[in-house]
Design an enzyme around this catalytic site. Structure first.
Site, PDB file in Angstrom:
ATOM      1  N   CYS A   2       0.969  -1.250  -0.004  1.00  0.00           N
ATOM      2  CA  CYS A   2      -0.088   0.023  -0.207  1.00  0.00           C
ATOM      3  C   CYS A   2       0.756   1.247   0.007  1.00  0.00           C
ATOM      4  CB  CYS A   2      -0.930   0.090   1.208  1.00  0.00           C
ATOM      5  SG  CYS A   2      -2.187  -1.174   1.466  1.00  0.00           S
ATOM      6  N   ARG A  27       3.520  -0.617  -4.875  1.00  0.00           N
ATOM      7  CA  ARG A  27       3.307  -0.900  -3.494  1.00  0.00           C
ATOM      8  C   ARG A  27       1.798  -1.816  -3.270  1.00  0.00           C
ATOM      9  NH1 ARG A  27       5.863   0.964   1.068  1.00  0.00           N
ATOM     10  NH2 ARG A  27       7.963   2.088   0.652  1.00  0.00           N
ATOM     11  N   TRP A  73      -2.980  -2.662  -1.656  1.00  0.00           N
ATOM     12  CA  TRP A  73      -2.857  -4.017  -1.787  1.00  0.00           C
ATOM     13  C   TRP A  73      -3.820  -4.654  -0.622  1.00  0.00           C
ATOM     14  CZ3 TRP A  73      -0.959  -8.249   1.569  1.00  0.00           C
ATOM     15  CH2 TRP A  73      -0.934  -9.320   0.635  1.00  0.00           C
ATOM     16  N   ASN A 107      -1.786   1.741   6.079  1.00  0.00           N
ATOM     17  CA  ASN A 107      -1.210   0.642   5.722  1.00  0.00           C
ATOM     18  C   ASN A 107      -0.808  -0.215   6.557  1.00  0.00           C
ATOM     19  OD1 ASN A 107       0.562  -1.153   4.306  1.00  0.00           O
ATOM     20  ND2 ASN A 107       2.217   0.344   4.200  1.00  0.00           N
ATOM     21  N   GLY A 108      -0.957  -1.480   6.702  1.00  0.00           N
ATOM     22  CA  GLY A 108      -0.755  -2.354   7.735  1.00  0.00           C
ATOM     23  C   GLY A 108      -2.034  -3.281   7.923  1.00  0.00           C
ATOM     24  N   GLU A 506      14.993 -19.265  -7.619  1.00  0.00           N
ATOM     25  CA  GLU A 506      14.588 -17.998  -8.141  1.00  0.00           C
ATOM     26  C   GLU A 506      14.002 -18.097  -9.569  1.00  0.00           C
ATOM     27  OE1 GLU A 506      14.675 -13.753  -8.070  1.00  0.00           O
ATOM     28  OE2 GLU A 506      14.372 -15.314  -6.568  1.00  0.00           O
ATOM     29  N   LYS A 510      10.353 -16.433 -10.459  1.00  0.00           N
ATOM     30  CA  LYS A 510      10.369 -15.460 -11.285  1.00  0.00           C
ATOM     31  C   LYS A 510       8.976 -15.900 -12.260  1.00  0.00           C
ATOM     32  CE  LYS A 510      12.449 -12.453  -9.835  1.00  0.00           C
ATOM     33  NZ  LYS A 510      12.097 -12.789  -8.500  1.00  0.00           N
ATOM     34  N   GLU A 513       5.644 -15.712 -10.488  1.00  0.00           N
ATOM     35  CA  GLU A 513       5.448 -14.358 -10.340  1.00  0.00           C
ATOM     36  C   GLU A 513       4.596 -13.531 -11.422  1.00  0.00           C
ATOM     37  OE1 GLU A 513       8.062 -12.344  -7.106  1.00  0.00           O
ATOM     38  OE2 GLU A 513       9.042 -12.931  -8.639  1.00  0.00           O
ATOM     39  N   HIS A 529      14.001 -38.773  -6.810  1.00  0.00           N
ATOM     40  CA  HIS A 529      13.274 -39.137  -5.534  1.00  0.00           C
ATOM     41  C   HIS A 529      11.607 -38.503  -5.422  1.00  0.00           C
ATOM     42  CE1 HIS A 529      16.759 -40.828  -3.826  1.00  0.00           C
ATOM     43  NE2 HIS A 529      17.614 -39.700  -4.075  1.00  0.00           N
ATOM     44  N   LYS A 628       5.255  -4.739  -4.007  1.00  0.00           N
ATOM     45  CA  LYS A 628       6.628  -4.737  -3.894  1.00  0.00           C
ATOM     46  C   LYS A 628       6.730  -4.850  -2.537  1.00  0.00           C
ATOM     47  CE  LYS A 628      10.486  -4.304  -5.619  1.00  0.00           C
ATOM     48  NZ  LYS A 628      11.245  -5.320  -6.697  1.00  0.00           N
TER      49      LYS A 628
END
Length: 633
Positions: A2, A27, A73, A107-108, A506, A510, A513, A529, A628
């Site tokens: 946010c 954000r 967000w 925000n929070g 990683e 990506k 995402e 396995h 983000k």
């Protein structure tokens, strides 16, 4: 998560608020809105992006000299207009036509919102949303008795959780109150002369105020700020839970708006991938030798920084790294370096898990946090938990020098990736790896394990990294052809061995995402396995294949895939003797780079995810459900 922007001014401040939101949209972008004072409270909210909000504001003729704005967000309540910020309180038993009294952005997460909601409903307050934020607006309204600062302070005592808020009241049109606990908030001090003289600002990030003011006050944990025309006051929490006036330094921060401009690139992610050679060069600028002076000692007297770092490095016998997401994968890579080069036992923990389990604390361990923003809630909480267990040797590798992470750690290495807008981290990741490698070498030197010749060789390799990365970026046309194949798939496997296993993780992250393709990564030796059962011609298998000690083992793993009809996409060093053939696609890396190879091999995986997302038509920079800076748990 946010973004918040607020202002008190004598001019129409709406264009500044919306421009600030555009710079903070990374954000959160589930919804957005702006509220102003204009003979009362007015607001415009939207579930579209901020660019559409700008048009809506003009259509609705929203203007005002005091205002707050927000890009969201979603946590509590779906992305919908009625859940979008700013939230209003009309008072208890309010009819829809009654004028709004309080406007608030947040925000929070407020953890006790259910109990507060029930108490407020019992007093006649009507809720229009499912958010925890609306609870704060009604609570402040219920406590208001002519002084907004008093009402906010009384409300904060009742809140459990994390918050950064900006709030104003219809009866005090030139006043905005801000407060923070667990979420970042800054104060922007406006000019004293010229247009906008006397105006002051609040924001989640200094970048929101680029071009408006470069005079920034970073509010500390628990601070409340009273923002008015031409003046402001900061109150800090005391040991008894009350508030006392405090002085916070005003810093000149050059948050260039140009950093948020695309230039010739199609997306911010593409821009940031191609900025990596420069970001690495900037991060390594001034590195003349591998010494503890590289790691700034916060609060040290002039000349004492290196001595403080040296003392810490001499006292520790292990390393504990705390991180989340992409930063966690950089930490996992560093574990291989730290144990093989510095010969120091290293433990890597997911920050969100570490604080909630019983661990065995070691006061002689160096606690390292890794974070792009320096405000990651889980990592900050894990750091505080480690310190509560008696582990006081702390160091952060972070991209924001003014962040809470840097302020709370005794030592810091600041990467210089610059502003990263795309939600999927790229240049922040590679600069973190560079910082972690420097930490490895500094620890090796402090332990007597780094000869002058080895130091010179490592420094030579690091200085060549920008050129090596440029050569890797030149592989983009070949990667685009791979992306055309991947765009038609819904699942993928990534394989790596040794220090390239975290790079495979990683790469899978990506792809997940930004393309929404289900992707998993495994240490290649684990394939037989269980994961091998998934391999078919419709399951592409991406393999990182450097020419290292594990190459022959890796080749055997590749044969296991081919024998089951799997299709392989291999990033191979030139001398690996892996050749393109039926069901085997090979891209040759320009050069083998030894211990620093992960920094090169991750770049094609970033490009693969990027171009696959472009081919699938997804929103590259703002993937669904993500934001983000993760400033909530």
């Amino acid at each position: 998560m946010c973004g918040i922007v607020g202002a008190v001014s004598t001019r129409n401040i709406v264009p500044v608020l919306v421009q600030g939101l555009q710079r903070l949209e990374y954000r959160g972008y589930d919804s957005c809105g702006v509220a102003v004072w204009s003979d009362g409270l007015r607001r415009t909210r939207s579930t579209s992006r901020v660019a559409e909000l700008l048009t809506q504001v003009a259509t609705d003729d929203v203007q005002g000299v005091t205002g707050i704005a927000h890009t969201r967000w979603a946590t509590h309540g779906a992305p919908a207009v009625h859940n979008a910020h700013p939230h209003f309180s009309h008072g208890p038993g309010a009819e829809p036509q009654r004028a709004a009294r309080v406007a608030l952005v947040h925000n929070g997460i407020i953890e006790n919102h259910d109990e507060l909601r029930a108490a407020l409903q019992a007093r006649g307050y009507v809720f229009a949303s499912q958010t925890d934020t609306e609870v704060i607006a009604h609570l402040i309204d219920s406590l208001y008795d002519g002084d907004l600062l008093d009402a906010v302070r009384a409300a904060l005592v009742q809140l459990h959780g994390a918050y950064a808020i900006a709030v104003f009241h219809k009866d005090e049109p030139h006043r905005v109150i801000g407060a923070r606990a667990g979420s970042p908030l800054i104060l922007g001090v406006g000019a004293t002369q010229g247009e906008g003289a006397g105006e002051n600002f609040l924001a989640s990030d200094a970048m929101a105020l680029a071009g408006v003011t470069d005079q920034i006050v970073y509010l500390e944990e628990g601070d409340v700020v009273d923002v008015q025309l031409g003046r402001y006051w900061v109150l800090g929490r005391d040991d008894q839970g009350g508030y006392q006036p405090v002085t916070r330094p005003v810093r000149t921060v050059q948050a260039h708006s140009g950093a948020a401009e695309l230039g010739p690139y199609r997306h911010y992610m593409q821009k940031e991938i191609f900025e990596q050679p420069r970001a690495i060069a900037d991060t390594l600028e001034g590195v003349a030798g591998i010494v503890p002076e590289l790691f700034d000692g916060l609060g040290a007297q002039p000349g004492e920084t290196g001595a403080a770092a040296w003392r810490v490095f001499k006292e520790i016998d292990s390393v504990l790294i705390l991180a989340c997401g992409t930063s966690y994968y950089s930490a996992c890579t560093a574990k291989y370096w730290l144990e093989s080069i510095a010969k120091i036992p290293t433990q890597v923990e997911i920050a969100s898990e570490y604080r909630y389990r019983e661990s065995v604390p070691n006061p002689r361990s160096l606690v390292v946090t890794v974070s792009q923003s320096g405000e990651t809630a889980d990592t900050l909480a894990a750091l505080r938990h480690a310190r509560s267990l008696g582990m006081e040797h702390t160091l952060t590798i972070c991209n924001v020098a003014t962040s809470a992470m840097v302020r709370e750690c005794k030592l810091a290495y600041i990467t210089r990736a610059g502003v990263e807008i795309g939600v999927a981290s790229t240049k922040a990741f590679t600069t973190q790896l560079a910082g972690l490698f420097l930490l490895t070498l500094a620890l090796a030197q402090s332990r007597g394990l780094l000869s002058a010749e080895a130091e010179a060789e490592h420094l030579k390799a690091m200085r060549h990294l920008p050129a090596a990365l440029q050569a890797v970026l030149a592989l983009e046309p070949q990667i685009i052809s791979w992306a055309e194949d991947f765009a038609r798939k819904e699942n993928a496997l990534f394989l790596g061995r040794g220090l390239h296993y975290p790079i495979a993780l990683e790469g899978a992250l990506k792809l997940k995402e930004i393309t929404y393709i289900h992707a998993e990564a495994y240490a290649a030796g684990e394939l037989k396995h269980g994961p091998l059962a998934l391999v078919t011609s419709e399951m592409p298998v991406v393999t990182v294949a450097p020419n290292d000690a594990l190459l022959e083992k890796l080749k055997s793993n590749l044969q296991e895939v081919r024998a089951r009809g799997g299709v392989l996409y291999v990033l191979a060093d030139a001398d690996t003797r892996i050749e393109t053939g039926e069901g085997l696609h090979v891209i040759r890396m320009p050069e083998h780079y030894g211990a620093l190879s992960p920094l090169l091999h991750v770049v094609p995986l970033q490009l693969l995810a990027y171009h696959t997302a472009c081919a699938r038509g997804t929103d590259v920079d703002k993937p669904r459900n993500l934001a983000k800076s993760v400033t909530v748990e």
